[in-house]
Design a protein around this motif. Structure first.
Motif, PDB file in Angstrom:
ATOM      1  N   PHE A 162       0.838  -1.206   0.000  1.00 45.99           N
ATOM      2  CA  PHE A 162       0.000   0.000   0.000  1.00 45.99           C
ATOM      3  C   PHE A 162       0.869   1.251   0.000  1.00 45.99           C
ATOM      4  O   PHE A 162       0.628   2.195  -0.766  1.00 45.99           O
ATOM      5  CB  PHE A 162      -0.917  -0.005   1.219  1.00 45.99           C
ATOM      6  N   PHE A 163       1.897   1.267   0.835  1.00 43.53           N
ATOM      7  CA  PHE A 163       2.779   2.428   0.909  1.00 43.53           C
ATOM      8  C   PHE A 163       3.539   2.650  -0.401  1.00 43.53           C
ATOM      9  O   PHE A 163       3.781   3.780  -0.806  1.00 43.53           O
ATOM     10  CB  PHE A 163       3.793   2.251   2.044  1.00 43.53           C
ATOM     11  N   ALA A 164       3.893   1.540  -1.064  1.00 41.47           N
ATOM     12  CA  ALA A 164       4.748   1.627  -2.251  1.00 41.47           C
ATOM     13  C   ALA A 164       4.006   2.018  -3.519  1.00 41.47           C
ATOM     14  O   ALA A 164       4.600   2.552  -4.454  1.00 41.47           O
ATOM     15  CB  ALA A 164       5.465   0.295  -2.472  1.00 41.47           C
ATOM     16  N   ASP A 165       2.698   1.756  -3.566  1.00 42.69           N
ATOM     17  CA  ASP A 165       1.944   1.967  -4.807  1.00 42.69           C
ATOM     18  C   ASP A 165       0.733   2.858  -4.558  1.00 42.69           C
ATOM     19  O   ASP A 165      -0.232   2.441  -3.909  1.00 42.69           O
ATOM     20  CB  ASP A 165       1.485   0.615  -5.365  1.00 42.69           C
ATOM     21  N   SER A 184       3.045   5.952  10.202  1.00 42.21           N
ATOM     22  CA  SER A 184       4.091   5.976   9.179  1.00 42.21           C
ATOM     23  C   SER A 184       4.106   7.288   8.399  1.00 42.21           C
ATOM     24  O   SER A 184       4.931   7.469   7.506  1.00 42.21           O
ATOM     25  CB  SER A 184       3.903   4.800   8.212  1.00 42.21           C
ATOM     26  N   GLY A 185       3.167   8.151   8.692  1.00 40.85           N
ATOM     27  CA  GLY A 185       3.113   9.443   8.022  1.00 40.85           C
ATOM     28  C   GLY A 185       2.371   9.438   6.704  1.00 40.85           C
ATOM     29  O   GLY A 185       2.405  10.426   5.961  1.00 40.85           O
ATOM     30  N   ALA A 186       1.717   8.328   6.392  1.00 38.50           N
ATOM     31  CA  ALA A 186       0.973   8.240   5.123  1.00 38.50           C
ATOM     32  C   ALA A 186      -0.376   8.951   5.249  1.00 38.50           C
ATOM     33  O   ALA A 186      -1.046   8.854   6.277  1.00 38.50           O
ATOM     34  CB  ALA A 186       0.757   6.779   4.748  1.00 38.50           C
ATOM     35  N   LYS A 187      -0.765   9.649   4.200  1.00 44.65           N
ATOM     36  CA  LYS A 187      -2.065  10.301   4.167  1.00 44.65           C
ATOM     37  C   LYS A 187      -3.064   9.323   3.544  1.00 44.65           C
ATOM     38  O   LYS A 187      -2.955   8.973   2.365  1.00 44.65           O
ATOM     39  CB  LYS A 187      -2.000  11.592   3.360  1.00 44.65           C
ATOM     40  N   ALA A 188      -3.994   8.883   4.356  1.00 44.53           N
ATOM     41  CA  ALA A 188      -4.921   7.844   3.898  1.00 44.53           C
ATOM     42  C   ALA A 188      -6.356   8.223   4.238  1.00 44.53           C
ATOM     43  O   ALA A 188      -6.621   8.938   5.207  1.00 44.53           O
ATOM     44  CB  ALA A 188      -4.558   6.510   4.540  1.00 44.53           C
ATOM     45  N   ASN A 189      -7.271   7.729   3.414  1.00 49.57           N
ATOM     46  CA  ASN A 189      -8.697   7.822   3.692  1.00 49.57           C
ATOM     47  C   ASN A 189      -9.188   6.451   4.142  1.00 49.57           C
ATOM     48  O   ASN A 189      -8.618   5.416   3.773  1.00 49.57           O
ATOM     49  CB  ASN A 189      -9.477   8.252   2.451  1.00 49.57           C
ATOM     50  N   PHE A 190     -10.272   6.454   4.923  1.00 47.56           N
ATOM     51  CA  PHE A 190     -10.881   5.198   5.344  1.00 47.56           C
ATOM     52  C   PHE A 190     -12.376   5.266   5.099  1.00 47.56           C
ATOM     53  O   PHE A 190     -13.029   6.254   5.464  1.00 47.56           O
ATOM     54  CB  PHE A 190     -10.613   4.919   6.827  1.00 47.56           C
ATOM     55  N   PHE A 191     -12.914   4.223   4.481  1.00 48.51           N
ATOM     56  CA  PHE A 191     -14.345   4.166   4.184  1.00 48.51           C
ATOM     57  C   PHE A 191     -14.930   2.915   4.827  1.00 48.51           C
ATOM     58  O   PHE A 191     -14.573   1.790   4.463  1.00 48.51           O
ATOM     59  CB  PHE A 191     -14.586   4.157   2.678  1.00 48.51           C
ATOM     60  N   LEU A 192     -15.818   3.108   5.785  1.00 44.24           N
ATOM     61  CA  LEU A 192     -16.474   1.996   6.467  1.00 44.24           C
ATOM     62  C   LEU A 192     -17.517   1.383   5.533  1.00 44.24           C
ATOM     63  O   LEU A 192     -18.387   2.085   5.022  1.00 44.24           O
ATOM     64  CB  LEU A 192     -17.147   2.505   7.746  1.00 44.24           C
ATOM     65  N   PHE A 193     -17.436   0.084   5.316  1.00 43.58           N
ATOM     66  CA  PHE A 193     -18.378  -0.563   4.396  1.00 43.58           C
ATOM     67  C   PHE A 193     -19.826  -0.353   4.833  1.00 43.58           C
ATOM     68  O   PHE A 193     -20.721  -0.213   3.994  1.00 43.58           O
ATOM     69  CB  PHE A 193     -18.081  -2.065   4.305  1.00 43.58           C
TER      70      PHE A 193
END
Length: 322
Positions: A162-165, A184-193
């Motif tokens: 995930f971090f690499a791509d 880890s400093g990654a900017k991520a979104n989360f979507f609850l199913f």
């Protein structure tokens, strides 16, 4: 003095009788101890189970533990469960029944990079799916948005792909993978199913049909005490967290705090039907939606008597309000 002595002896006798009356109960968890089990641990830590006459031992589950098999074998009285697994078990003739729930929705969701606006925007993405997801949420997601198996690759619980791509998205829990990504400093979104209509409950309470038939009072007390445990945990998680860290040495204060924050933000314990009917509530309508989802995606035979998978008799009048 004699009267005082008699009084003391009476109190000691009553305390001894109460201790002897504590019914021993074993609960099997569905993973290593974590905040998602907080209500159960809180009911132990705060003496809520004991208040209802139970001496409860929590045994940790894990990736190699078959909860339903252990429950059917009589090695536990209750297990943390999942609607899909119980319905599939009923299809296979297993005498399982869900008697309450912790969460009004499953905590499973999708973690994406910051450019993805919603679950419907994954048609050009590589989607990482674990084996368990193949037999639960992935068929539902494919059917809802027209995704294909050609997009999916195996999720091995390693976040490096995930971090690499930036074109990769993956299944996630808000308190686990999302926590790791933020660390880890990654900017991520989360979507609850669940927010897109995925219907099952999360971290349910499962037992055997014979337990409901022969020990209904025990089931009622366990479900009520657990609901009170969840209410208490959200108010002050410290007692339960101390026990969770004892069972799971890899669980730290920072992740526990993060997880509790997410449970509150998503309102999985106190939202939905629980807001008006109380913590732990389940409804026929929700179970019908889960049954329909499984049948429509080919995960369950249409002739399964889905009503056997649950009962609302222990939660409908419980009213442990948030």
């Amino acid at each position: 003095m004699a009267a005082a002595l008699i009084g003391v002896l009476a109190l000691q006798t009553a305390a001894t009788a109460q201790a002897q009356a504590q019914e021993k109960v074993t609960l099997l968890s569905n993973w290593y101890a974590q905040a998602e089990h907080g209500g159960f641990y809180q009911a132990v830590a705060k003496g809520i189970y004991k208040k209802y006459g139970m001496d409860v031992t929590i045994k940790m589950g894990g990736p190699q533990v078959n909860n339903m098999q252990i429950l059917v074998a009589g090695q536990a009285d209750f297990s943390m469960g999942y609607d899909f697994a119980v319905l599939k078990g009923v299809e296979q003739g297993l005498p399982l029944v869900t008697v309450g729930t912790s969460f009004q929705s499953d905590l499973q969701g999708m973690m994406t990079h910051a450019d993805v606006p919603n679950l419907g925007a994954l048609k050009d993405k590589t989607i990482l799916v674990a084996g368990s997801g193949q037999s639960s949420w992935w068929p539902w997601l494919k059917a809802k948005y027209g995704y294909t198996d050609a997009q999916s690759k195996a999720y091995t619980f390693n976040l490096q792909p995930f971090f690499a791509d930036p074109n990769t998205v993956q299944q996630a829990y808000p308190s686990s993978e999302l926590f790791q990504a933020e660390k880890s400093g990654a900017k991520a979104n989360f979507f609850l199913f669940a927010q897109d209509g995925y219907p099952p409950y999360g971290t349910t309470i499962v037992t055997l049909q014979k337990t409901v038939a022969t020990k209904p009072d025990l089931v009622k007390r366990f479900v009520k005490a657990t609901a009170e445990g969840w209410k208490s945990y959200l108010e002050d998680p410290a007692p339960a967290n101390a026990l969770i860290k004892q069972d799971n040495k890899n669980m730290g204060d920072e992740q526990l705090a993060y997880a509790v924050k997410k449970l509150k933000e998503l309102k999985v314990v106190t939202g939905g039907d629980a807001a008006k009917q109380g913590i732990g509530i389940m409804t026929d309508e929700r179970w019908k939606k889960t049954y329909d989802t499984m049948v429509s995606t080919g995960l369950l035979k249409a002739d399964v008597d889905w009503h056997k998978a649950y009962t609302t008799q222990f939660v409908k009048d419980m009213h442990v309000m948030p």
